[in-house]
Design a protein around this motif. Sequence first.
Motif, PDB file in Angstrom:
ATOM      1  N   LEU A   1      89.306 104.735  41.597  1.00  0.00           N
ATOM      2  CA  LEU A   1      88.196 103.965  41.031  1.00  0.00           C
ATOM      3  C   LEU A   1      87.601 103.016  42.070  1.00  0.00           C
ATOM      4  CD1 LEU A   1      89.718 103.290  37.511  1.00  0.00           C
ATOM      5  CD2 LEU A   1      87.604 104.552  37.976  1.00  0.00           C
TER       6      LEU A   1
ATOM      7  N   TRP B   1      84.685  98.980  34.671  1.00  0.00           N
ATOM      8  CA  TRP B   1      85.339  98.813  33.363  1.00  0.00           C
ATOM      9  C   TRP B   1      86.687  99.534  33.334  1.00  0.00           C
ATOM     10  CZ3 TRP B   1      85.497 102.839  29.388  1.00  0.00           C
ATOM     11  CH2 TRP B   1      86.084 102.399  28.188  1.00  0.00           C
ATOM     12  N   ARG B   2      86.711 100.764  33.843  1.00  0.00           N
ATOM     13  CA  ARG B   2      87.969 101.526  33.872  1.00  0.00           C
ATOM     14  C   ARG B   2      88.994 100.876  34.807  1.00  0.00           C
ATOM     15  NH1 ARG B   2      89.837 104.464  30.343  1.00  0.00           N
ATOM     16  NH2 ARG B   2      91.024 105.643  31.907  1.00  0.00           N
TER      17      ARG B   2
ATOM     18  N   ILE C   1      90.622  98.038  33.036  1.00  0.00           N
ATOM     19  CA  ILE C   1      91.626  98.490  32.055  1.00  0.00           C
ATOM     20  C   ILE C   1      92.960  98.783  32.755  1.00  0.00           C
ATOM     21  CG2 ILE C   1      92.256 100.400  30.523  1.00  0.00           C
ATOM     22  CD1 ILE C   1      89.329 100.545  29.690  1.00  0.00           C
ATOM     23  N   HIS C   2      92.901  99.476  33.896  1.00  0.00           N
ATOM     24  CA  HIS C   2      94.123  99.790  34.641  1.00  0.00           C
ATOM     25  C   HIS C   2      94.801  98.521  35.151  1.00  0.00           C
ATOM     26  CE1 HIS C   2      94.190 104.173  34.784  1.00  0.00           C
ATOM     27  NE2 HIS C   2      92.876 104.165  34.942  1.00  0.00           N
TER      28      HIS C   2
END
Length: 411
Positions: free
Chosen positions: A228, A395-396, A399-400
């Motif tokens: 990411l 955003w991802r 989350i991680h």
Amino acid sequence: MPELILNHRSDAQTRLIWALCIASIVVYINLYTVQGMLPSIAENFGVSGAQATLVLSVTSFTLAFSLLFYAVLSDRIGRLAPIVLSLWLLAASNILLVFAQTFDDLLMVRLLQGILLAAVPAISMAYFKEQLAPSFMLKAAAVYIMANSMGGIAGRIFGGLMAQNLSWQSSMGLVFVVTLIGVALVTYLLPRKEIKPSVIKQKVSLLRKVKQDIDGFMFHLSDPQMRLAYMVGGLAFMMMVNQFSFIQLHIMAEPYGLSRFNATLIFLCYSSGTFASYLSAKWIMRYGSMPLFRVALCLMVAGTSLTLVDTLAAIVIGFLISACGFFLTHSCCNSFVAIRATSHRAKATSLYLCCYYLGASLGGPYLMLFWHKAEWNGVVVGSMTLLALLLVAIWRLGIHQQHAADVSIAD
């Protein structure tokens, strides 16, 4: 005696930072000088302004994949030799540009230069992490990225000045001289001793070495947070560097009607990015990467939107805001990757920069489609699409990061 050793080490660290920052400036002058000369290139080689942007795209493309090669090479033979050799060959390659007769000749030399330009960005962050004390690392990374920005600004303005006052042959001759001086200075400053990667001391078969290299790349690609971070940097650069190419064409046309050189002054907007890069280490330590990623995204959205206001002042302010957001993103990505990589460091950095420059090479043809449909308004639409994807990636990543924090607390 301990104090003498400490002072000697500090001097070597300072020389290394200066050397790699100057090397970075040399690299980015060579990479981006042509971006400040796009109208002149179009006229000299008989192509359209939009086609002329390919001189940057093709270099970014070969640069992107060459980064992976230098990461492997430097893990085998050390960091010093690939940097020095590639820079001297880069200086020599500018002689070929003096004699380029057709646009195809120009593209071929720029493809070659992309390979040579890759060594410094591929190796520098790993070099810093191995040679510098931990207390120096974030500061060195911030100063190095600031040097990237300075080199980018200098190259583009330098290109604009030459396009206004010199022929193509004279311009490339001057680039050769400037590069030669910079490379000589880097060679003088680089410390002759380095901590060699332990991998090169192992006596293993060629097949085993190849497997180790592939495993090193896969180790980082299997990490979702690294993937990411690579995506964030690639998307941000895909938009930003190519916006600067097309905005020159926009502000040279009516109602603005700027001259070639005056149009290149838009690159001074990178100065806000230089300032953001300088402060990024302090901000990362205080706030962490994730809040800064979100702030940077908001800045890029706001800045890009502002360029739709039909005044030169709005365009300049918009690019100042966007450049600040972009370089903050780049600084956060660089630091995130360097800190997260506990092994195969050069490979981690080169994978990030591969995605970064691959984004730059793809962004030119991608935004060209929007330019042909609706000129600058189209470029803004294409940019907003990229920023929407960037939002999803950030955003991802958040989350991680939150999941990792929750697991750490539970343990």
